[in-house]
Design a protein around this motif. Structure first.
Motif, PDB file in Angstrom:
ATOM      1  N   ILE A 149      -2.006   0.742  -2.400  1.00 34.76           N
ATOM      2  CA  ILE A 149      -2.050  -0.149  -1.230  1.00 34.76           C
ATOM      3  C   ILE A 149      -3.518  -0.450  -0.906  1.00 34.76           C
ATOM      4  O   ILE A 149      -4.310   0.480  -0.710  1.00 34.76           O
ATOM      5  N   TYR A 200      -1.208   9.743   0.382  1.00 38.97           N
ATOM      6  CA  TYR A 200      -2.037   8.734  -0.312  1.00 38.97           C
ATOM      7  C   TYR A 200      -3.496   9.194  -0.273  1.00 38.97           C
ATOM      8  O   TYR A 200      -3.966   9.703   0.744  1.00 38.97           O
ATOM      9  N   ASP A 250       1.862  10.030   4.998  1.00 40.66           N
ATOM     10  CA  ASP A 250       2.729   8.925   5.436  1.00 40.66           C
ATOM     11  C   ASP A 250       4.166   9.447   5.494  1.00 40.66           C
ATOM     12  O   ASP A 250       4.636  10.046   4.519  1.00 40.66           O
ATOM     13  N   ASP A 264       8.217   8.353   6.660  1.00 39.22           N
ATOM     14  CA  ASP A 264       9.199   7.362   7.120  1.00 39.22           C
ATOM     15  C   ASP A 264      10.442   8.094   7.610  1.00 39.22           C
ATOM     16  O   ASP A 264      10.829   9.110   7.025  1.00 39.22           O
ATOM     17  N   HIS A 266       5.308   0.896  -3.478  1.00 37.02           N
ATOM     18  CA  HIS A 266       3.956   0.880  -2.892  1.00 37.02           C
ATOM     19  C   HIS A 266       3.157   2.116  -3.317  1.00 37.02           C
ATOM     20  O   HIS A 266       2.912   3.009  -2.510  1.00 37.02           O
ATOM     21  N   CYS A 309       9.581   0.157   2.284  1.00 35.29           N
ATOM     22  CA  CYS A 309       9.678   1.108   1.177  1.00 35.29           C
ATOM     23  C   CYS A 309      11.160   1.347   0.917  1.00 35.29           C
ATOM     24  O   CYS A 309      11.603   1.395  -0.221  1.00 35.29           O
TER      25      CYS A 309
HETATM   26  N1  SME Z   1       5.373   1.474   4.994  1.00 36.07           N
HETATM   27  C1  SME Z   1       4.068   1.639   4.418  1.00 36.07           C
HETATM   28  C2  SME Z   1       4.115   1.533   2.916  1.00 36.07           C
HETATM   29  C3  SME Z   1       4.387   2.804   2.224  1.00 36.07           C
HETATM   30  S1  SME Z   1       6.032   3.154   2.114  1.00 36.07           S
HETATM   31  O1  SME Z   1       6.514   3.420   3.493  1.00 36.07           O
HETATM   32  C4  SME Z   1       6.288   4.540   1.263  1.00 36.07           C
HETATM   33  C5  SME Z   1       3.104   0.625   5.003  1.00 36.07           C
HETATM   34  O2  SME Z   1       3.515  -0.256   5.752  1.00 36.07           O
HETATM   35  O3  SME Z   1       1.905   0.698   4.719  1.00 36.07           O
END
Ligand code: SME
Length: 148
Positions: free
Chosen positions: A66, A44, A120, A122, A63, A97
């Motif tokens: 943000i 991001y 980011d 996950d 998302h 997500c």
């Molecule tokens: N989990 C992230 C949002 C982005 S998605 O994981 C791709 C958050 O809590 O900011």
């Protein structure tokens, strides 16, 4: 550093870049390919008061923009510190997500002393991000910042 081999591969890829968007895409592809626990990897960028999704690997997410201060991503943008969430269900800030996600890490990219954006990641595994991952990903963020 535990993941020196993966870091060396990334450094080669980043040095051969064809511009900032190419750096982003090379980094996310390499991280996603080399770490089976890194199920979604994205970068991001800060644009005004929002984080805007650039290159990513994994399932598409809703998302893509943000606000700073929202979610785990927005918290890391505010604190400019790495955020590790071992159990996403236990963190009220978490924006979902994918239903499979169990843990998350967000690592700021600081360029010239200013917050530029963040990596980011996950994972479908609980508590996937340990000290070695933090150390490695913070080095990757510095590498990106030097070359952007
Ligand atoms: N989990 C992230 C949002 C982005 S998605 O994981 C791709 C958050 O809590 O900011």
């Amino acid at each position: 550093m535990k993941y020196q081999k993966q870091f060396d591969e990334l450094r080669e890829l980043v040095l051969a870049n064809k511009g900032p968007e190419d750096i982003e895409s090379r980094v996310v592809i390499s991280l996603h390919k080399n770490f089976t626990n890194y199920n979604w990897v994205g970068i991001y960028r800060l644009e005004g008061q929002h984080l805007v999704l650039g290159a990513f690997q994994g399932k598409p997410t809703v998302h893509t923009r943000i606000p700073v201060g929202t979610g785990v991503c927005g918290s890391a943008a505010q604190s400019q510190k790495t955020e590790v969430v071992p159990n996403v269900e236990a963190d009220a800030r978490y924006l979902a997500c994918s239903l499979e996600t169990r843990s998350e890490i967000v690592v700021p990219i600081i360029k010239g002393g200013a917050f530029w954006g963040e990596i980011d990641i996950d994972s479908d595994a609980p508590d996937a991000f340990k000290k070695d991952d933090v150390e490695f990903l913070e080095a990757v963020a510095r590498l990106i910042a030097e070359r952007l």
